[in-house]
Each structure stands twice: as C-alpha cells, then as structure tokens.
Scaffold this motif. Structure first.
Motif, PDB file in Angstrom:
ATOM      1  N   LEU A   9      13.924  12.186  19.059  1.00  0.00           N
ATOM      2  CA  LEU A   9      13.016  12.870  18.145  1.00  0.00           C
ATOM      3  C   LEU A   9      12.703  11.882  17.032  1.00  0.00           C
ATOM      4  N   PHE A  10      11.465  11.379  17.009  1.00  0.00           N
ATOM      5  CA  PHE A  10      11.022  10.491  15.947  1.00  0.00           C
ATOM      6  C   PHE A  10      10.680  11.329  14.730  1.00  0.00           C
ATOM      7  N   CYS A  11      11.050  10.831  13.568  1.00  0.00           N
ATOM      8  CA  CYS A  11      10.824  11.579  12.338  1.00  0.00           C
ATOM      9  C   CYS A  11      10.181  10.680  11.301  1.00  0.00           C
ATOM     10  N   GLY A  12       8.905  10.926  11.034  1.00  0.00           N
ATOM     11  CA  GLY A  12       8.207  10.194   9.988  1.00  0.00           C
ATOM     12  C   GLY A  12       8.607  10.718   8.616  1.00  0.00           C
ATOM     13  N   ILE A  13       8.095  10.082   7.585  1.00  0.00           N
ATOM     14  CA  ILE A  13       8.439  10.486   6.224  1.00  0.00           C
ATOM     15  C   ILE A  13       7.721  11.793   5.880  1.00  0.00           C
ATOM     16  N   ASN A  14       6.405  11.757   5.860  1.00  0.00           N
ATOM     17  CA  ASN A  14       5.565  12.928   5.600  1.00  0.00           C
ATOM     18  C   ASN A  14       4.159  12.603   6.079  1.00  0.00           C
ATOM     19  N   PRO A  15       3.336  13.622   6.271  1.00  0.00           N
ATOM     20  CA  PRO A  15       1.972  13.327   6.730  1.00  0.00           C
ATOM     21  C   PRO A  15       1.170  12.605   5.644  1.00  0.00           C
ATOM     22  N   GLY A  16       0.464  11.564   6.042  1.00  0.00           N
ATOM     23  CA  GLY A  16      -0.521  10.972   5.158  1.00  0.00           C
ATOM     24  C   GLY A  16      -1.756  11.864   5.148  1.00  0.00           C
ATOM     25  N   LEU A  17      -2.707  11.524   4.333  1.00  0.00           N
ATOM     26  CA  LEU A  17      -3.912  12.364   4.227  1.00  0.00           C
ATOM     27  C   LEU A  17      -4.687  12.417   5.535  1.00  0.00           C
ATOM     28  N   MET A  18      -4.770  11.297   6.242  1.00  0.00           N
ATOM     29  CA  MET A  18      -5.475  11.272   7.529  1.00  0.00           C
ATOM     30  C   MET A  18      -4.743  12.135   8.552  1.00  0.00           C
ATOM     31  N   SER A  19      -3.420  12.040   8.584  1.00  0.00           N
ATOM     32  CA  SER A  19      -2.641  12.867   9.516  1.00  0.00           C
ATOM     33  C   SER A  19      -2.805  14.342   9.197  1.00  0.00           C
ATOM     34  N   ALA A  20      -2.802  14.676   7.922  1.00  0.00           N
ATOM     35  CA  ALA A  20      -2.989  16.076   7.536  1.00  0.00           C
ATOM     36  C   ALA A  20      -4.376  16.575   7.943  1.00  0.00           C
ATOM     37  N   ALA A  21      -5.379  15.728   7.786  1.00  0.00           N
ATOM     38  CA  ALA A  21      -6.753  16.116   8.126  1.00  0.00           C
ATOM     39  C   ALA A  21      -6.940  16.287   9.626  1.00  0.00           C
ATOM     40  N   THR A  22      -6.277  15.446  10.419  1.00  0.00           N
ATOM     41  CA  THR A  22      -6.476  15.487  11.870  1.00  0.00           C
ATOM     42  C   THR A  22      -5.435  16.330  12.598  1.00  0.00           C
ATOM     43  N   GLY A  23      -4.281  16.543  11.959  1.00  0.00           N
ATOM     44  CA  GLY A  23      -3.185  17.248  12.622  1.00  0.00           C
ATOM     45  C   GLY A  23      -2.400  16.365  13.578  1.00  0.00           C
ATOM     46  N   HIS A  24      -2.569  15.044  13.466  1.00  0.00           N
ATOM     47  CA  HIS A  24      -1.907  14.097  14.355  1.00  0.00           C
ATOM     48  C   HIS A  24      -1.012  13.150  13.554  1.00  0.00           C
ATOM     49  N   HIS A  25       0.175  12.909  14.054  1.00  0.00           N
ATOM     50  CA  HIS A  25       1.119  12.014  13.388  1.00  0.00           C
ATOM     51  C   HIS A  25       0.626  10.570  13.424  1.00  0.00           C
ATOM     52  N   PHE A  26       0.921   9.830  12.361  1.00  0.00           N
ATOM     53  CA  PHE A  26       0.596   8.403  12.266  1.00  0.00           C
ATOM     54  C   PHE A  26      -0.874   8.141  12.624  1.00  0.00           C
ATOM     55  N   ALA A  27      -1.766   8.938  12.038  1.00  0.00           N
ATOM     56  CA  ALA A  27      -3.186   8.892  12.402  1.00  0.00           C
ATOM     57  C   ALA A  27      -3.989   7.838  11.646  1.00  0.00           C
ATOM     58  N   ARG A  28      -3.464   7.292  10.582  1.00  0.00           N
ATOM     59  CA  ARG A  28      -4.221   6.324   9.790  1.00  0.00           C
ATOM     60  C   ARG A  28      -4.447   5.039  10.595  1.00  0.00           C
ATOM     61  N   PRO A  29      -5.676   4.589  10.663  1.00  0.00           N
ATOM     62  CA  PRO A  29      -5.933   3.310  11.331  1.00  0.00           C
ATOM     63  C   PRO A  29      -5.092   2.218  10.666  1.00  0.00           C
ATOM     64  N   GLY A  30      -4.523   1.369  11.450  1.00  0.00           N
ATOM     65  CA  GLY A  30      -3.676   0.316  10.905  1.00  0.00           C
ATOM     66  C   GLY A  30      -2.201   0.669  10.933  1.00  0.00           C
ATOM     67  N   ASN A  31      -1.867   1.960  11.108  1.00  0.00           N
ATOM     68  CA  ASN A  31      -0.455   2.302  11.244  1.00  0.00           C
ATOM     69  C   ASN A  31       0.004   1.785  12.600  1.00  0.00           C
TER      70      ASN A  31
END
Length: 176
Positions: A9-31
């Motif tokens: 189970l991978f656990c990120g810190i918290n959703p970034g704004l892009m992840s929150a907007a899309t509903g997808h983990h690690f969604a920011r380009p460049g991540n």
C-alpha cells in the motif's frame, strides 16, 4: 484505492491541487511516482494517473497520510500529520497489506513521531504489516533522481515478493 490482501500500500503525503481536481494520485505533470513505479518493476508499463485503478491487479494500492489538498505539503500542520498517522494506522489495521510504503521521509517522521527515521525498511510494524519509507517522487525532491528512486522502490518490490512486472532496474542491497 485500498483492498484486502495487498502486497504494498503506497501512501503519499496528501493530494496536491491537481490530484484533488482530477481525483488521481500523483497527477501533477513532472511528478515521478508513475515512471519510478514502472522503472522499479512494480508495473509492466508506465501507468498514467487516470489508470491508478490498475494498481489493484498488481497487488498494489494507494492512499495518503492526510486527505486535505494543498499546493505544497509544507502547508500541513503537525496536528494534521499526527491525525493522518492515526487514521492511516486504522486503515492499515483494517486492510492488512504486506507492506505500507510511505512516500516521503518527512511525512513518515511527522505522522509517526519517528524523528530519526530514514529511507528504507523501518522497525515499526502495524499488526503484521511492515513499513518502508520511500523517497518522495516530487520534482522538488531533486537530490533523488528517477534512477536512484527506482532502485529504492525495487528494493521494496523484492522485499514484498512482488513479481517482476517488466521493470529495468538492477538492485544491489547495501551492506550493513
């Protein structure tokens, strides 16, 4: 995306704004999470954030320490980390993955009060679940390259007994 019987189970810190907007983990380009996951052999091809549902078919899941979206993780309060650690512990206890992989050493230290923790396997367990701290794949974490992150992720993959899914990293375990 959590289910019973996961290898990791991978656990990120918290959703970034892009992840929150899309509903997808690690969604920011460049991540670098999705490329590193593939390079380390966890997935046979590089998944896109909108394909995160495929992780379950590889025995993998994904969640966050803190649910609140922010532009940067340093906007989270110490109390949010501690509460996130408590809630994460309950989630891990409920689903019992083989490994919990916290993606970010600072998040792990803050959520679990392990001030001296480093990247790699931890002494802490949650029930029968072992804990591994991975480097944060954010582009802000520039001292870890995609290749060096993939080596650390591959060490976890090997420890978790996850079958090689086509990654291209050769792993050497550091001697103690």
């Amino acid at each position: 995306m959590v289910a019973d019987g996961l290898r990791v189970l991978f656990c990120g810190i918290n959703p970034g704004l892009m992840s929150a907007a899309t509903g997808h983990h690690f969604a920011r380009p460049g991540n670098r999470f999705w490329p590193v996951l593939h390079l380390s052999g966890f997935t046979p091809g590089q998944l896109r954030p909108d394909e995160q549902g495929e992780l379950l078919s590889y025995g993998l899941g994904i969640t966050n320490v803190v649910a609140r979206a922010t532009a940067r993780a340093d906007e989270l309060s110490p109390e949010e980390y501690v509460e996130g650690g408590r809630l994460l512990t309950a989630r891990v206890t409920r689903y019992a993955p083989r490994w919990l992989a916290v993606v970010g050493v600072t998040a792990y230290r803050s959520a679990f009060g392990e001030r001296k923790a480093g990247v790699g396997p931890q002494e802490r367990t949650i029930g029968d679940t072992r804990v591994w701290v991975l480097p944060n794949p954010s582009g802000l974490n520039a001292h870890w390259t995609a290749a060096t992150m993939a080596e650390e992720y591959a060490r976890l993959r090997e420890a978790a007994g996850a079958a090689d899914q086509g990654g291209s990293v050769s792993v050497t375990t550091p001697s103690s």
